[in-house]
Design a protein around this motif. Structure first.
Motif, PDB file in Angstrom:
ATOM      1  N   ARG A  65       0.836  -1.202   0.000  1.00 16.17           N
ATOM      2  CA  ARG A  65       0.000   0.000   0.000  1.00 16.17           C
ATOM      3  C   ARG A  65       0.875   1.258   0.000  1.00 16.17           C
ATOM      4  NH1 ARG A  65      -4.128  -2.606   2.717  1.00 16.17           N
ATOM      5  NH2 ARG A  65      -3.045  -2.522   4.692  1.00 16.17           N
ATOM      6  N   ARG A 122       2.489   1.672  -3.295  1.00 12.37           N
ATOM      7  CA  ARG A 122       1.527   2.164  -4.294  1.00 12.37           C
ATOM      8  C   ARG A 122       1.314   3.667  -4.139  1.00 12.37           C
ATOM      9  NH1 ARG A 122      -1.345  -2.591  -4.487  1.00 12.37           N
ATOM     10  NH2 ARG A 122      -2.525  -2.097  -2.622  1.00 12.37           N
ATOM     11  N   ARG A 123       1.181   4.094  -2.851  1.00 15.07           N
ATOM     12  CA  ARG A 123       0.944   5.513  -2.620  1.00 15.07           C
ATOM     13  C   ARG A 123       2.141   6.333  -3.093  1.00 15.07           C
ATOM     14  NH1 ARG A 123      -0.568   5.456   2.757  1.00 15.07           N
ATOM     15  NH2 ARG A 123       1.543   5.984   3.375  1.00 15.07           N
TER      16      ARG A 123
END
Lengths: 128, 749
Positions: free
Chosen positions: B370, B373-374
């Motif tokens: 996550r 991805r950010r």
């Protein structure tokens, strides 16, 4: 009588350069420094061809073309788009909007003259 | 009768007419029961035979021969399990009855073991065994009929027998073989007297009946013994399983659900204590203690999945949590195979293990994914902004460049008045510098577009000659300004290549510009094209006679290229952006750029292009995906069909304009329906990609600007890019080769 070319460009240096070249080749030249002024000039006294810059403040070249094509008194004036933007999508948009040719800056003077000659002779140049 | 005289006929006994046929061996001439012995002279040479002290042998007796099925017989005796044990009560009653019926003081059930006879019941004698050598019963078991000896002192087989000459002084003996069905006799029921006597047919009959009962009871002993032994074997097997189960990191179990809704764990290995914190015994008949520790959020999932497995009889596999009284939680993974039982219940055999550690790692991985991805999103945004800036700056450069160039041109053309020769020369130099500057701006723009993935690549069949012809004028004027000659060596019969001619021209132009830059005044540059070196490819080379490159220079130029295969790594001083872009454009044309040079002897930059053949194109295309930075986790193959007239051929150019430059648009066959195209590329979702392309095609046909009819796009296949790339290659090549075997690649334009 000399053919009249309307140059719509917000860059005065380009205006001058084009004007010098076209006058030297026997054209009469009118200048407009933005879209609305250009449209007004075209309606007041329709030219034989318009050299139009794409990137301008307020109203860009695509909008100007659409306006010109939408008005019956200016719809038939050939528009040659002259721009520093060479993206293919933009080129396609310009042609879709009704421009008859699309030239990039820095332009080849001979190509500009050729485009004007072709446009004013009534033959629409096919997109290549 | 045996001719050697060893056959013995026992004294006449009134046994004829017995209700049961006892005549196992034949009748004598007088109709009396006859026993025939195979060999009564069997020499017995056993020196010392252990036995009861009271019955110690004084001499060698006439030993009975072994039973023909002795091994089998001994196994049966062994299996009965009475030898060496306590007296059997039922048999004790039987021998009591036998002695009563026959009026003899002694009666016994004798089991003839390997070296002794064992009395599993005996009356009238305080003795449990004798050596086999002196056993009358050892003789009895050899036949199917009763053995009756009226007076042992008169019988050559027994007259020397210690039991006859000594205690208990046997004279009379009658024994019935104890046997069931076809089994050899294991012993006998016998009555004994110390006085000579006879036995009546009735007595013998009764004795036989008793013997039948005893034999039946022995069979039962044998059966019981067998069961005991088997259950011992089972127990030891279970112990082994338990031992193995204790080594397995999880619980091995059976789980049963009954139609009445109850459930249980008929078997669970000891590790169930670690998994569910219950003992196997607690849940053997009722599984509720296990159901109680299921995590409240997961209970329904577990029950649903078990019910599903019960209904469909498909294997049960489920990940779930348990929560204990102390608040601790564990992740479990269960696997079990169900089977339907006759009573309608369902029985699973399975295995449950803890996967808490794995889950923790997975969760951490998800978290970091996550975060990545950010960060990626942010980086992408930053990169987008940076590209926009470059784009704007490039754009802003163009206008003043155009102005400088145009006024220089206007002045030198004499439009503004007469110019001297010197002025004209200087103005030309000025124009040339503006052209160079403009090239740099173009390079910057291209680089920006390459990074943004918005450069349009339209590959099609083209000859190398065409490409060179179009680029020649600009290069010639550039070379002539430094008196450099350009020699073209384009071999005859060069194959058509599959390439974007404008991009190839840019590559050649950039390589030539470099060559001109590094060539000495008046130098010579060779532009050549050849077929090969690999099958299905052509090579274009630019050779100069400049200072050349050292191995270190080349390493610096291409070193990182080898690792990352990206053009952006070429940043050696003096080469500018041009070479880097040449490399990327060569890659986009499914080729490779390389350099060969020796310091001081010039340099040759070459790049390959695939020939216009589907197999060659695909092979180069897959190489390019493997070697370049291409986003997307999956590889997808789409098939587009463009309908409508000759313009259907233009659909390829349109498709190329809406896909990423790293994607491939390849012409397929043309038939009455229209022109087919293959679109190959990497993506995260082939469905979404196909949807985007379909939307773009719809938009185009809706604009109605051209006569191109709608293009339909279908998904032919998609594969995991890492794990199934070989499949993707194979399948794609197969599909395209199959369709193209009837058509040819797109005709030249």
């Amino acid at each position: 009588m000399a053919q009249r070319v309307l140059i719509i460009d917000d860059e005065w240096t380009i205006q001058l350069a084009l004007k010098a070249r076209l006058i030297a080749h026997g054209y009469a030249v009118e200048l407009a420094e933005d879209g609305p002024a250009g449209i007004a000039a075209a309606k007041r006294e329709p030219p034989d061809a318009i050299l139009l810059d794409l990137r301008m403040p307020e109203m860009d070249g695509l909008e100007v073309t659409q306006h010109l094509k939408a008005a019956p008194e200016t719809a038939d004036i050939p528009v040659i788009m002259l721009t520093a933007n060479v993206q293919d999508t933009v080129r396609q948009q310009a042609l879709n909007a009704g421009a008859c040719d699309f030239l990039t800056k820095p332009y080849d003077p001979a190509a500009v003259l050729d485009a004007i000659r072709t446009a004013t002779s009534g033959v629409t140049r096919a997109a290549d | 009768m045996q001719s050697n005289g060893c056959a013995v006929v026992f004294g006449a006994r009134p046994v004829a007419g017995l209700g049961r046929d006892l005549s196992g061996t034949g009748d004598g001439a007088d109709g009396k029961q006859v026993e025939i012995w195979a060999d009564s002279r069997v020499p017995i040479k056993r020196g010392s035979i252990g036995g009861d002290k009271r019955h110690r042998l004084e001499s060698l007796p006439m030993r009975a021969p072994e039973h023909p099925r002795e091994a089998e017989r001994l196994a049966a005796v062994d299996e009965i399990g009475l030898v060496g044990g306590l007296p059997d009560e039922l048999q004790q009653a039987a021998v009591h009855l036998a002695s009563q019926i026959c009026g003899t003081p002694i009666a016994a059930v004798s089991l003839v073991d390997r070296d002794r006879q064992w009395f599993s019941a005996i009356e009238g004698l305080d003795c449990r065994e004798t050596p086999r050598d002196v056993a009358f019963c050892a003789h009895t078991i050899l036949g199917d009929s009763p053995l009756v000896v009226s007076d042992a002192t008169q019988d050559s087989r027994f007259s020397d027998n210690a039991l006859v000459t000594g205690d208990p002084g046997i004279r009379f003996y009658a024994g019935i073989p104890l046997k069931t069905l076809d089994d050899p006799a294991v012993g006998s029921l016998c009555v004994i007297d110390s006085s000579p006597r006879e036995i009546s047919a009735g007595q013998l009959q009764s004795l036989q009946t008793l013997a039948d009962l005893v034999a039946a009871q022995l069979e039962m002993h044998r059966y019981n013994h067998r069961i005991t032994r088997r259950s011992e074997e089972n127990r030891s097997l279970l112990e082994q399983i338990t031992k193995i189960a204790s080594q397995v990191p999880g619980v091995i179990y059976q789980f049963r659900t009954c139609p009445d809704g109850t459930s249980s764990f008929p078997y669970a290995s000891d590790r169930i204590r670690e998994i569910y914190r219950v003992s196997p015994e607690e849940v053997e008949h009722d599984a509720s203690a296990v159901l109680a520790v299921l995590h409240p959020d997961d209970r329904e999932g577990v029950e649903t999945s078990i019910e599903e497995s019960r209904r469909t009889l498909r294997p049960w596999k489920h990940e779930y949590r348990v929560r204990f009284d102390d608040g601790s939680e564990e992740w479990l993974l269960g696997n079990a195979i169900p089977q339907r039982e006759a009573d309608g219940s369902t029985l699973w055999h399975g295995f449950i293990q803890k996967i808490t550690d794995r889950k923790v790692v997975e969760a951490a991985l998800l978290d970091s994914q996550r975060i990545i991805r950010r960060q990626n999103t942010e980086l992408t945004k930053m990169a987008d902004r940076a590209h926009q800036v470059v784009d704007d700056v490039s754009h802003e450069f163009r206008t003043p460049l155009a102005v400088i160039k145009e006024f220089a041109s206007i002045i030198s053309d004499g439009i503004a008045g007469p110019v001297s020769d010197d002025q004209a020369t200087y103005l030309q130099i000025m124009s040339g510098a503006v052209v160079d500057l403009n090239h740099m701006v173009e390079d910057l723009l291209d680089s920006s577009k390459l990074r943004a993935g918005i450069l349009r690549v339209d590959r099609r069949s083209v000859t190398i000659q065409e490409i060179v012809d179009e680029g020649r004028p600009a290069l010639a004027s550039k070379a002539s300004s430094r008196s450099i000659t350009i020699e073209e060596r384009l071999g005859d019969g060069l194959p058509c290549v599959f390439a974007d001619s404008e991009k190839v021209r840019r590559v050649i132009s950039n390589l030539m510009t470099n060559a001109i830059k590094f060539s000495p005044e008046g130098g010579a540059i060779v532009l050549s094209a050849t077929a090969g070196p690999g099958a299905g490819e052509a090579t274009i080379s630019v050779t100069d006679n400049g200072p050349g490159l050292s191995a270190e220079d080349i390493d610096q130029l291409f070193g990182r290229f080898k690792q990352t295969s990206t053009a952006r790594s070429i940043k050696a001083k003096g080469f500018g952006l041009g070479l880097s872009i040449a490399q990327e454009l060569a890659w986009l044309n499914l080729g490779r750029l390389s350099v060969q040079s020796v310091k001081g002897e010039g340099a040759t930059f070459s790049f390959t292009l695939p020939t216009n053949d589907p197999a060659a194109i695909l092979s180069h295309y897959f190489d390019s995906i493997q070697s370049g930075e291409v986003a997307g986790t999956r590889f997808a193959l789409l098939r587009a069909l463009a309908t409508g007239g000759p313009r259907a051929d233009e659909a390829g150019a349109f498709l190329a304009s809406i896909v990423y430059p790293s994607d491939l648009v390849l012409p397929g066959p043309r038939d009455e329906l229209g022109q087919a195209w293959y679109v190959l590329g990497c993506t995260d979702s082939a469905e979404r990609w196909g949807g985007k392309l379909r939307a773009a095609c719809r938009q185009r046909s809706a604009s109605g600007r051209d006569d191109l009819r709608p293009i339909s796009i279908g998904l032919e296949g998609q594969w995991d890019r890492v794990e199934r790339f070989d499949d993707a290659m194979r399948e794609t090549c197969r599909v395209i080769a199959k369709e193209n075997c009837h058509g040819t690649a797109r005709a030249d334009h």
